[in-house]
Design a protein around this motif. Structure first.
Motif, PDB file in Angstrom:
ATOM      1  N   ASN A 113       0.513  -1.577  -0.302  1.00 15.84           N
ATOM      2  CA  ASN A 113       0.065   0.093  -0.093  1.00 15.84           C
ATOM      3  C   ASN A 113       0.921   1.334   0.106  1.00 15.84           C
ATOM      4  O   ASN A 113       0.412   2.077  -0.669  1.00 15.84           O
ATOM      5  CB  ASN A 113      -0.777   0.179   1.414  1.00 15.84           C
ATOM      6  CG  ASN A 113      -2.131  -0.653   0.724  1.00 15.84           C
ATOM      7  OD1 ASN A 113      -2.692  -0.637  -0.418  1.00 15.84           O
ATOM      8  ND2 ASN A 113      -2.555  -1.345   1.851  1.00 15.84           N
ATOM      9  N   THR A 114       1.831   1.601   0.768  1.00 15.93           N
ATOM     10  CA  THR A 114       2.818   2.505   1.092  1.00 15.93           C
ATOM     11  C   THR A 114       3.141   2.822  -0.821  1.00 15.93           C
ATOM     12  O   THR A 114       3.980   4.032  -0.499  1.00 15.93           O
ATOM     13  CB  THR A 114       3.661   2.524   1.941  1.00 15.93           C
ATOM     14  OG1 THR A 114       4.246   1.807   2.274  1.00 15.93           O
ATOM     15  CG2 THR A 114       2.469   2.334   3.340  1.00 15.93           C
ATOM     16  N   GLU A 116       4.433   3.098  -4.214  1.00 19.14           N
ATOM     17  CA  GLU A 116       4.517   4.147  -5.270  1.00 19.14           C
ATOM     18  C   GLU A 116       5.612   3.242  -6.205  1.00 19.14           C
ATOM     19  O   GLU A 116       6.103   4.610  -7.110  1.00 19.14           O
ATOM     20  CB  GLU A 116       4.530   5.062  -4.806  1.00 19.14           C
ATOM     21  CG  GLU A 116       3.902   5.423  -3.829  1.00 19.14           C
ATOM     22  CD  GLU A 116       3.654   7.527  -3.598  1.00 19.14           C
ATOM     23  OE1 GLU A 116       4.446   8.739  -4.591  1.00 19.14           O
ATOM     24  OE2 GLU A 116       3.406   8.227  -2.949  1.00 19.14           O
ATOM     25  N   LYS A 118       5.911   3.216 -10.245  1.00 23.17           N
ATOM     26  CA  LYS A 118       5.712   4.248 -11.463  1.00 23.17           C
ATOM     27  C   LYS A 118       4.317   3.788 -12.771  1.00 23.17           C
ATOM     28  O   LYS A 118       5.059   2.254 -12.845  1.00 23.17           O
ATOM     29  CB  LYS A 118       6.875   4.722 -12.110  1.00 23.17           C
ATOM     30  CG  LYS A 118       6.779   5.667 -12.664  1.00 23.17           C
ATOM     31  CD  LYS A 118       8.306   6.848 -13.415  1.00 23.17           C
ATOM     32  CE  LYS A 118       7.881   7.096 -14.443  1.00 23.17           C
ATOM     33  NZ  LYS A 118       8.587   7.863 -14.682  1.00 23.17           N
ATOM     34  N   ASN A 239      -2.173  -0.996  -6.695  1.00 26.37           N
ATOM     35  CA  ASN A 239      -1.431   0.656  -7.084  1.00 26.37           C
ATOM     36  C   ASN A 239      -1.418   1.010  -7.595  1.00 26.37           C
ATOM     37  O   ASN A 239      -1.266   2.183  -8.479  1.00 26.37           O
ATOM     38  CB  ASN A 239      -0.368  -0.247  -7.761  1.00 26.37           C
ATOM     39  CG  ASN A 239       1.230  -0.585  -6.866  1.00 26.37           C
ATOM     40  OD1 ASN A 239       1.081  -2.030  -7.116  1.00 26.37           O
ATOM     41  ND2 ASN A 239       1.759  -0.570  -5.998  1.00 26.37           N
ATOM     42  N   LYS A 241      -6.128   2.343  -8.918  1.00 24.83           N
ATOM     43  CA  LYS A 241      -7.454   2.925  -8.285  1.00 24.83           C
ATOM     44  C   LYS A 241      -8.290   1.917  -9.575  1.00 24.83           C
ATOM     45  O   LYS A 241      -8.428   2.257 -10.654  1.00 24.83           O
ATOM     46  CB  LYS A 241      -7.719   4.175  -7.816  1.00 24.83           C
ATOM     47  CG  LYS A 241      -6.311   5.245  -7.752  1.00 24.83           C
ATOM     48  CD  LYS A 241      -6.219   4.384  -5.995  1.00 24.83           C
ATOM     49  CE  LYS A 241      -5.919   4.279  -5.090  1.00 24.83           C
ATOM     50  NZ  LYS A 241      -5.533   3.841  -3.746  1.00 24.83           N
TER      51      LYS A 241
END
Length: 309
Positions: A113-114, A116, A118, A239, A241
């Protein structure tokens, strides 16, 4: 076919690499297959086929863990935990013995979840995808996992071509240009759109609903746009949505409205799936009616009026 979910495979893979301070891919694969054989995942018909499918899942899990820099390939041919992965694991696992118990394993979701990752998403129709090398297309489609809805996974892997050829619906994939390579495209998600009659009982509609739907007197069916399928790939669900996926589907419907007219897009959701229903409501879909369908599942029909945008 039911396979172990991605989080379970991720946890087992990380556990083995962390415990042994690195291992070769072939050894890791064999260990994971043995672990899940013991867990009775393959004690059904055609276990060899299931094991081959599971090996494919292991490949994609390892590929994903390298993308998020939790594991890495070493110059010695061993797979090991990345330094930033080690730092994370050291904050989660206080005693080595905890690694022996899957239930007490690291909260891997925290890292997923943390981190990021790309991404560079692009919408590609199934027909556009098939212009690529067939082997690459087949490998790409076999990389789509949806543990919450195996029917969606089966559609992407085995039915998309037939439905497209018969013009039952048009399918679209969200591919990630950032992490795709010469061997495979990375699928973030997919959706399928169709034309479908929305059947309504005017006696159960209020005046405002009839006006919003542009219903004529005695009219029982509304030609409209239907989101037949929509789902994220399990591999990227932390990662990527779901809103992006739904927005892209609605954008294509807007293009169709510009050419053909119409005002309504709709979909169906399992009435018991509260989080799914809430997701659509948060994206301006309105509950219209529900019905018990042939498979014994009660589904809610949810609509969105696009002439209000």
């Amino acid at each position: 076919m039911k396979l172990p979910c991605f989080e379970t495979v991720i946890s087992q893979m990380v556990k083995n690499i962390y415990r042994y301070k690195g291992c070769r891919y072939s050894e890791l694969e064999a260990k994971l297959v043995d672990d899940f054989k013991a867990g009775c995942f393959f004690q059904q018909d055609d276990p060899d086929y299931k094991i081959n499918e599971f090996k494919n899942e292991i490949y994609w899990v390892s590929k994903y863990l390298k993308m998020i820099r939790l594991i890495r390939d070493g110059s010695d041919g061993l797979i090991s935990i990345n330094p930033e992965g080690v730092r994370f694991l050291n904050t989660q696992v206080l005693e080595e013995s905890k690694l022996e118990d899957l239930e007490q394993l690291i909260e891997i979701r925290t890292y997923l979840n943390t981190f990021e990752l790309k991404l560079d998403p692009i919408v590609v129709s199934y027909r556009q995808l098939t212009q690529a090398d067939k082997g690459k297309v087949d490998r790409t489609l076999s990389s789509f996992y949806c543990s919450k809805d195996p029917d969606i996974q089966d559609f992407v892997r085995h039915k998309m071509e037939r439905f497209d050829d018969k013009s039952i619906c048009r399918s679209y994939l969200i591919l990630d240009r950032e992490n795709s390579d010469d061997e495979n495209f990375c699928i973030l998600g997919f959706f399928a759109l169709a034309l479908k009659i929305l059947t309504v009982d005017q006696n159960k509609l209020n005046r405002k609903q009839k006006r919003d739907m542009n219903l004529l007197r005695e009219q029982e069916g509304i030609p409209s746009y239907f989101i037949a399928q929509l789902g994220k790939n399990d591999m990227f669900k932390y990662n990527f949505k779901g809103k992006y996926l739904l927005d892209e589907a609605v954008n294509i419907v807007y293009d169709c409205i510009g050419l053909l007219g119409g005002t309504i897009v709709w979909l169906e959701a399992n009435k018991e799936a509260d989080s799914v229903v809430k997701f659509y409501k948060n994206n301006k879909f309105i509950e219209l009616q529900s019905e018990m369908q042939e498979d014994g599942v009660e589904r809610i029909q949810m609509i969105k009026y696009l002439n209000r945008e």
